[in-house]
Scaffold this active site. Structure first.
Site, short mmCIF file in Angstrom:
data_model
loop_
_atom_site.label_atom_id
_atom_site.label_comp_id
_atom_site.label_asym_id
_atom_site.label_seq_id
_atom_site.Cartn_x
_atom_site.Cartn_y
_atom_site.Cartn_z
N ASN A 1 2.20 1.62 -14.11
CA ASN A 1 2.52 0.20 -14.00
C ASN A 1 2.58 -0.52 -15.35
O ASN A 1 3.06 -1.66 -15.43
CB ASN A 1 1.57 -0.52 -13.04
N ASP B 1 1.63 -1.91 -1.56
CA ASP B 1 2.93 -2.09 -2.22
C ASP B 1 3.74 -3.20 -1.55
O ASP B 1 3.58 -3.47 -0.36
CB ASP B 1 3.70 -0.75 -2.17
C1 IPE Z 1 2.27 2.16 -6.53
O1 IPE Z 1 3.28 1.20 -6.37
C2 IPE Z 1 1.15 1.59 -7.32
C3 IPE Z 1 0.37 0.54 -6.67
C4 IPE Z 1 0.53 0.11 -5.44
C5 IPE Z 1 -0.67 -0.04 -7.47
P1 IPE Z 1 4.55 1.14 -7.35
O2 IPE Z 1 5.37 0.00 -6.87
O3 IPE Z 1 4.09 1.10 -8.75
O4 IPE Z 1 5.26 2.54 -7.09
P2 IPE Z 1 6.78 2.96 -7.27
O5 IPE Z 1 7.19 2.57 -8.65
O6 IPE Z 1 7.56 2.21 -6.24
O7 IPE Z 1 6.77 4.42 -7.03
C1 IPE Z 2 2.35 -3.48 -5.59
O1 IPE Z 2 3.43 -4.33 -5.45
C2 IPE Z 2 1.37 -3.98 -6.64
C3 IPE Z 2 1.40 -3.23 -7.90
C4 IPE Z 2 2.07 -2.12 -8.10
C5 IPE Z 2 0.62 -3.75 -9.00
P1 IPE Z 2 4.73 -4.21 -6.35
O2 IPE Z 2 4.58 -5.09 -7.54
O3 IPE Z 2 5.04 -2.81 -6.67
O4 IPE Z 2 5.84 -4.82 -5.38
P2 IPE Z 2 7.31 -4.30 -5.19
O5 IPE Z 2 7.24 -2.86 -4.85
O6 IPE Z 2 8.03 -4.53 -6.48
O7 IPE Z 2 7.85 -5.13 -4.07
MG MG Z 3 6.12 -1.41 -5.75
#
Ligand code: IPE
Ligand code: IPE
Ligand code: MG
Length: 248
Positions: A74, A26
């Site tokens: 997502n 993340d």
């Molecule tokens: C979890 O991260 C999913 C992945 C790392 C693929 P998210 O960024 O989607 O999770 P939330 O929304 O912060 O809970």
């Molecule tokens: C994790 O990074 C990757 C996916 C969930 C696909 P994020 O896209 O959630 O990054 P933040 O949490 O917005 O920084």
């Molecule tokens: Mg995230």
């Protein structure tokens, strides 16, 4: 977790590294935003970190590495981000296929493939196929994965086996459901790491991580390194996993 594995883990004692590490990768978006760049720039930087982390596994004694790449939630993101991520997954698989095959990495995907486009699904099948005989690191990529969705799909198959007479409801116990999960051939994760400072699970390996150790670290995924993974593995080695028991 069977009582056998629990006692084996208890006997293992400290200084034993994790056999299965699962990572919630993340922070890509925030990493990009802090540089004044679009979120997809962060996803590309994040994808580049995967190779080093996979390659550090053999030295750390990690046999299974599972990474969360895209959740069932997502899809709520903008069409631009989702399409960009799908395109990144296609390019990543095509580009890394040869190196993964040559480095003895066995790749598996978990999650629901039905919603993914045909081109991506074909590449996923191909990558699983060309690495099927590898015996080094087991890399599992969670793509369109959500634990609740996985349990729902598993329950559907289990119910069908009952309805069609292949399974007796009286035989259903806690060893039964894992056989229907996407992770059926994997051991439970020993250590779950989440980068980016968020202390939540976000629907990742809920059943499988019932007794996992957790690390929530502030590093954003594109800054994560093999060295940091090594540090977390060492820290894991000093933890006392009791699985509800009491140590002698
Ligand atoms: C979890 O991260 C999913 C992945 C790392 C693929 P998210 O960024 O989607 O999770 P939330 O929304 O912060 O809970
Ligand atoms: C994790 O990074 C990757 C996916 C969930 C696909 P994020 O896209 O959630 O990054 P933040 O949490 O917005 O920084
Ligand atoms: Mg995230």
């Amino acid at each position: 977790m069977t009582s056998d594995t629990a006692s084996a883990a208890l006997d293992g004692g400290p200084d034993k590294g994790p056999r299965h590490v699962a990572i919630i990768m993340d922070g890509n978006g925030r990493w990009a935003q802090s540089r004044g760049r679009p979120r997809l720039f962060g996803h590309h930087a994040g994808a580049k970190r995967v190779r080093e982390v996979v390659e550090s596994c053999p030295d750390l004694g990690i046999e299974y590495l599972t990474i969360f790449a895209f959740s069932t939630e997502n899809w709520k993101r903008t069409q631009v981000e989702v399409a960009g991520l799908m395109s990144l997954f296609r390019r990543y698989i095509a580009k890394e296929m040869k190196a993964l095959a040559e480095r003895d990495v066995r790749v598996r995907f978990i999650g629901d493939r039905v919603r993914l486009d045909a081109k991506l699904r074909k590449l996923m099948d191909q990558l699983e196929e060309v690495t099927a005989n590898n015996r080094g690191t087991n890399l599992t990529i969670a793509l369109n994965y959500g634990s609740r969705d996985e349990v729902a799909r598993a329950t559907k198959r289990l119910a069908r086996d009952v309805a069609e007479g292949r399974l007796d409801p009286d035989d259903v116990d806690e060893e039964t459901l894992p056989k229907y999960l996407d992770t059926r051939v994997l051991p439970d994760p020993d250590l779950v790491i989440r980068t980016s400072g968020e202390a939540r699970i976000s629907n990742f390996l809920l059943w499988q991580s019932a007794y996992a150790e957790y690390e929530f670290i502030d590093t954003l995924w594109p800054d994560f390194t093999g060295t940091e993974l090594a540090r977390l593995c060492t820290k894991y080695g000093s933890r006392d996993r009791r699985f509800g028991g009491v140590k002698a």
